[in-house]
Design a protein around this motif. Structure first.
Motif, PDB file in Angstrom:
ATOM      1  N   ASP A 282      57.531  40.531  47.959  1.00  0.00           N
ATOM      2  CA  ASP A 282      57.357  39.391  48.678  1.00  0.00           C
ATOM      3  C   ASP A 282      57.660  38.172  47.964  1.00  0.00           C
ATOM      4  O   ASP A 282      57.803  38.342  46.491  1.00  0.00           O
ATOM      5  N   ASP A 322      58.978  38.916  54.261  1.00  0.00           N
ATOM      6  CA  ASP A 322      58.176  37.565  54.150  1.00  0.00           C
ATOM      7  C   ASP A 322      57.851  37.055  55.557  1.00  0.00           C
ATOM      8  O   ASP A 322      58.851  36.492  56.081  1.00  0.00           O
ATOM      9  N   GLY A 326      53.058  32.972  54.571  1.00  0.00           N
ATOM     10  CA  GLY A 326      52.411  34.047  53.618  1.00  0.00           C
ATOM     11  C   GLY A 326      52.136  35.150  54.256  1.00  0.00           C
ATOM     12  O   GLY A 326      52.303  35.513  55.592  1.00  0.00           O
ATOM     13  N   GLY A 327      51.949  36.333  53.546  1.00  0.00           N
ATOM     14  CA  GLY A 327      51.923  37.553  53.972  1.00  0.00           C
ATOM     15  C   GLY A 327      53.362  38.343  54.582  1.00  0.00           C
ATOM     16  O   GLY A 327      54.190  37.665  54.171  1.00  0.00           O
ATOM     17  N   TRP A 339      51.812  41.790  61.266  1.00  0.00           N
ATOM     18  CA  TRP A 339      51.648  40.787  60.098  1.00  0.00           C
ATOM     19  C   TRP A 339      50.602  41.252  59.365  1.00  0.00           C
ATOM     20  O   TRP A 339      49.320  41.646  59.793  1.00  0.00           O
ATOM     21  N   ASN A 341      48.484  40.485  55.168  1.00  0.00           N
ATOM     22  CA  ASN A 341      48.707  40.110  53.695  1.00  0.00           C
ATOM     23  C   ASN A 341      47.924  40.782  52.949  1.00  0.00           C
ATOM     24  O   ASN A 341      47.410  41.934  53.188  1.00  0.00           O
TER      25      ASN A 341
END
Length: 384
Positions: A282, A322, A326-327, A339, A341
Motif C-alpha cells: 500500500d 489502496d 487510507g486503508g 475496506w 486498515n
C-alpha cells in the motif's frame, strides 16, 4: 486510476468453464478447438467480450487493460472499452505494465504475450512447448551442478552439506522427469501471475512451482524454480514489489522475498499455512497478503512479522487496492467488497451480482471497476 496488485489466475481457473454461456456464439467456436490449438489460435473478436470471465486489470498510463478467458484483452481509454487483437485464445490469468507502453500478459498452456505500445497490439513471446524445453535444459544443468557440488562436499568431508545437496539433487531429478513426461503429454502448466518490474525485467509465477524471469523485455526467459525453497512444487500465485523487495506468495502459506529483482529469494516465516491468492503493497509501504476463507494479514516491516485482520464473511479474497482516504479495498468471492486498515477496522459490502470478484481499479470519480466471474462490473466506493 489506482490499480490493485494481486493474482487472480488461481482463483479463476475453475470459474472459466462455468460461465462460457456469458459470451457470444463466435467465442464458443474457440472453445471447441483442441487444448493446444488455442495457443496459436487468435482471440475471436466478440460483441459480448465485456461479459466474459475476466481475471485481472492493469494500468498502462491513462489506459486500463483487462484480460481473461479465450485470450480476451480489453483496453479502456476515456471510459470506452475496446477488444484488442491477440495472437492466442488461451485463458489469460494476469497482466502487468512497467510503464505506459511496456506490458505482459500470461495464461494457460505456458503462454506469455507482450506489448510495447500500451496494450494496443500483442506478440506471443513464449508458449508451453518452449517452456518445457526451458525446464528440461534448466533441470539437466542443475543436476550436473548439484552432482559436482555433492562430490566436492564428500571429498571435503562436509557432512552438514551432503544431506541438503542429496535432497536438492533428488528434487531436480524428479523435476526433470516431469519435464520429460510433459513433452509427451503436452504443455498443461498455467502461468498465474506476472510482474513487470521495469521495461526489461519481468517475473512470471505459475503452477507447480514455476518461476521465470526475463531481463531483456521478454526476448528470452530464465527458469528459476530452484531458487525457491519449494521442493513440493506448490503453486505460486502472486507477485508484488515495494521500493526494496519483490515478494512472491503461493499455496501452503508460501512467502518469499527478493532483494535483487527476483534473481535470488529468501523464505519468510508465514503467519498462515493455507493458500495466498494475492499480495499488495500500500501507499504506506505495508505488505498485505490474503487468500482462502477471508484470511488477511498485514506487515509493517516488509514481511518480518504480520498481524491478522478478520472479515465477517469468510470468503476467498483475491485482490487489494489502496483506498483514497487510507486503508485498502479488498474484493473476493460471492461479490464481497471490503475496506480495511492496518488497525483492523473493517467495512463490508456485497456487489448485487454476488459474482466472484478477482481484481479492481479505483476510477477518478471514486467508483470501482471490477473484473471476475461476470466480466466488467462497477460499484460506488465504500468510503469517500
Amino acid at each position: 486510476m489506482i490499480k490493485a496488485t494481486a493474482s487472480a489466475g488461481a482463483a479463476l481457473t475453475l470459474l472459466a468453464s462455468a460461465v462460457a454461456t456469458a459470451l457470444a456464439a463466435p467465442i464458443a467456436s474457440a472453445e471447441e478447438s483442441s487444448a493446444y490449438e488455442v495457443i496459436t489460435a487468435p482471440a475471436v473478436m466478440a460483441k459480448e467480450a465485456q461479459r466474459a470471465v475476466l481475471s485481472d486489470i492493469a494500468e498502462a498510463g491513462e489506459a486500463d487493460i483487462a484480460v481473461g478467458d479465450y485470450g480476451i484483452i480489453l483496453r479502456r481509454t476515456e471510459q470506452q472499452w475496446q477488444q484488442m487483437p491477440v495472437p492466442t485464445s488461451v485463458f489469460l490469468s494476469s497482466v502487468s505494465f512497467a510503464d505506459a507502453q511496456h506490458g505482459w500478459a500470461v495464461g494457460h498452456h505456458g503462454v506469455i504475450v507482450g506489448s510495447s505500445d500500451g496494450g494496443q497490439t500483442w506478440q506471443r513471446q513464449l508458449d508451453g512447448f518452449a517452456f518445457i524445453q526451458l525446464q528440461q535444459d534448466y533441470f539437466a544443468t542443475r543436476i550436473e551442478q548439484l552432482t559436482d557440488e555433492s562430490a566436492a562436499a564428500e571429498a571435503e568431508g562436509a557432512d552438514e552439506l551432503i544431506g541438503d545437496l542429496e535432497f536438492a539433487l533428488e528434487t531436480a531429478e524428479f523435476n526433470l522427469e516431469n519435464a520429460q513426461f510433459a513433452e509427451e503429454e503436452g504443455p498443461t502448466k498455467p502461468f498465474l501471475d506476472v510482474l513487470a518490474l521495469t521495461p526489461e525485467v519481468v517475473l512470471v509465477a505459475g503452477a507447480y512451482g514455476s518461476l521465470l524471469r526475463s531481463t531483456d523485455a521478454g526476448n528470452s526467459w530464465q527458469v528459476l524454480d530452484g531458487a525457491l525453497e519449494n521442493p513440493d512444487g506448490y503453486h505460486l500465485n502472486s507477485l508484488t514489489a515495494d521500493a526494496d523487495y519483490t515478494y512472491l506468495a503461493g499455496e501452503s502459506g508460501l512467502l518469499f522475498r527478493s532483494a535483487d529483482q527476483g534473481s535470488t529469494w529468501e523464505t519468510l516465516d508465514s503467519p498462515y499455512y493455507g493458500s495466498f491468492f494475492g499480495l499488495h503493497v500500500d501507499a504506506e509501504q505495508r505488505l498485505w497478503a490474503f487468500g482462502l476463507r477471508g484470511n488477511i494479514f498485514v506487515s509493517e516491516d516488509q514481511g518480518e512479522s504480520f498481524s491478522q485482520i478478520s472479515l465477517q464473511d469468510p470468503v476467498n479474497i483475491n485482490a487489494a487496492i489502496d483506498a483514497p482516504d487510507g486503508g485498502v479495498y479488498l474484493v473476493g468471492n460471492a461479490g464481497v467488497i471490503a475496506w480495511a486498515n492496518a488497525a483492523g477496522e473493517v467495512l463490508e459490502s456485497t456487489h448485487s451480482s454476488g459474482a466472484a470478484l478477482t481484481d479492481v481499479v479505483l476510477n477518478d470519480d471514486g467508483t470501482l471497476t471490477m473484473v471476475g466471474q461476470r466480466g466488467l462490473l462497477t460499484q460506488p466506493a465504500l468510503r469517500n
